[in-house]
Write an enzyme that holds these catalytic residues in place. Structure first.
Site: not given
Ligand SMILES: N=C(N)NCCC[C@H](NC(=O)CCC(=O)O)C(=O)O
Length: 445
Positions: A174, A250, A369
């Protein structure tokens, strides 16, 4: 030589929407099918990036990905003209269409793992795009991510770009969301901390039971090998599986580090005492601040809701550190009280700045993020594609570009509209010229 930590924020793409795609990410699931505002989302992110540039930080932008991803839809068997492909996917497999339309590349903390040149044996700055295999909609990002990183950090003498890890759950990766770095100065060798949720080759090791652990130890070790890191400067820590099961998908939802500060929740890790001792021993003699937030001050649920730990900790040109927090933290009594207290604890953190990034927060993405950290010296900054660096001109160009191309309302039903595809490609084609990226998208090849 001067050293900086630059932040490269993800520009929110024109199809930003709420599709409920991320099992284990509470915000994504609870906002599924809400109507999004791509224009506001892109502007919120841009405003934060510009504010950091105005504070004297080196700030860059990373271009978004091509969505809807027609290339993937054709690869899984939808045929005909672009409009026919969208129409068939919407009727026969709406969930797959939604996965191919996510603007999730905006969260550039997941774009790659980055090791600064001071840590790497060959003296180059290393990038490995994350394979993001745990989520279908994210697993289609790494090739274009690699193209965009190569067009942004486009100098072989200073930057080494690796292929993403093999696309298998054993190597679930990730990126920087599960990696942080502690150092005395950005340009001196630091300790790279890799935080994993499970061990693929040791099924008996602790892992969550409800939600997925996206990062494996094997992936982290592979990255450390690729980046030529020294074992004496590398620490692997297991995330606490119980908190993954409470929505900490994460590590950057529960901990963040900067220079000689590690800010983390009491329940973030397993074997915390020994691991902190290992970090301290590897870090050496100079002062190191472990800021542990106890559960009786901030509950896990509040950390997940407000993203207290998905804040950025930055070192301002004055040498003081500042926390860049989402306004959601101000709206929660316990978290706001904690942030008011943290600046009084005698650590380098002296300021807190709040930003409204709610469009992103509703999909589980906070300020941290939205950015990829790249510690660089001034020669390396000069070797970056200068059209990607934030200043008054780029800020105004990007604002105008967003006004020209972005909708202020997008529902999941709109994703099958061929007009959305046309608008998105027109916008991205123009963006590649504006940021001097060349042909990074499939539709441009
Ligand atoms: N914590 C960090 N570094 N990043 C956050 C990422 C959020 C992302 N949300 C999404 O992909 C949601 C998309 C949706 O449901 O439409 C994920 O879960 O991978």
């Amino acid at each position: 030589m001067k050293h900086f930590e630059a932040n490269f924020d993800g520009l929110v793409g024109p199809t930003h929407n709420y599709a409920g795609l991320s099992f284990g990410n509470v915000a994504s699931l609870s906002n599924a099918a809400a109507v999004s505002n791509p224009r506001a989302a892109a502007k919120q992110g841009l405003k934060k990036a510009k504010a950091l540039a105005d504070m004297g930080m080196v700030q860059g932008m990373l271009a978004p990905q091509e969505r809807p991803d027609l290339h993937t839809l054709r690869r899984i068997g939808f045929t005909g003209s672009d409009a026919e492909v969208l129409n068939k996917a919407a009727k026969q497999a709406p969930a797959l269409l939604r996965a191919c339309c996510s603007a999730s590349s905006m969260w550039t903390a997941n774009a790659a793992t980055v090791s600064p040149s001071a840590d790497c044996r060959d003296g180059k700055l290393h990038f490995t795009p994350a394979n993001l295999v745990d989520k279908l909609h994210r697993s289609i990002e790494p090739i274009t991510t690699g193209n965009i990183l190569a067009a942004t950090f486009n100098n072989d003498k200073h930057f080494s770009h690796h292929q993403h890890l093999p696309e298998h759950a054993s190597f679930g990766d990730e990126g920087a969301a599960n990696h942080t770095r502690l150092c005395r100065e950005y340009g001196k060798p630091g300790i790279e901390l890799f935080v994993y949720g499970q061990q693929a080759t040791n099924p008996a090791a602790p892992k969550p039971t409800k939600y997925p652990a996206r990062q494996t130890l094997e992936a982290s070790q592979a990255i450390a090998r690729l980046h030529q890191l020294d074992d004496n400067n590398t620490v692997y820590i297991s995330q606490n599986p119980d908190v993954i099961d409470q929505g900490v998908f994460h590590n950057d939802v529960i901990a963040v580090g900067n220079q000689n500060v590690l800010f983390y929740h009491q329940q973030a890790y397993l074997d915390t005492k020994n691991k902190l001792a290992e970090i301290k021993q590897k870090f050496g003699d100079s002062p190191l601040h472990f800021i542990e937030v106890p559960t009786n001050k901030v509950a896990i649920q509040d950390a997940v809701k407000t993203y207290l730990f998905n804040t950025q900790i930055i070192t301002l040109p004055s040498g003081e550190m500042a926390i860049i927090a989402p306004t959601n933290c101000q709206e929660n009594e316990a978290v706001h009280a904690y942030l008011q207290e943290v600046v009084t604890l005698g650590t380098p953190i002296k300021q807190v700045h709040y930003f409204d990034v709610k469009q992103s927060m509703q999909n589980g993405g906070g300020p941290a993020c939205l950015r990829l950290r790249v510690a660089m010296n001034d020669t390396e900054v000069a070797a970056v594609n200068q059209h990607t660096l934030m200043n008054d001109v780029l800020f105004s160009e990007l604002n105008n570009w967003i006004d020209k191309h972005y909708r202020d309302r997008l529902s999941v039903e709109d994703l099958a509209d061929p007009q959305v595809l046309i608008e998105s490609r027109t916008a991205l084609d123009e963006l590649t010229q504006l940021m001097n990226l060349g042909s990074v998208y499939q539709f441009q090849k």
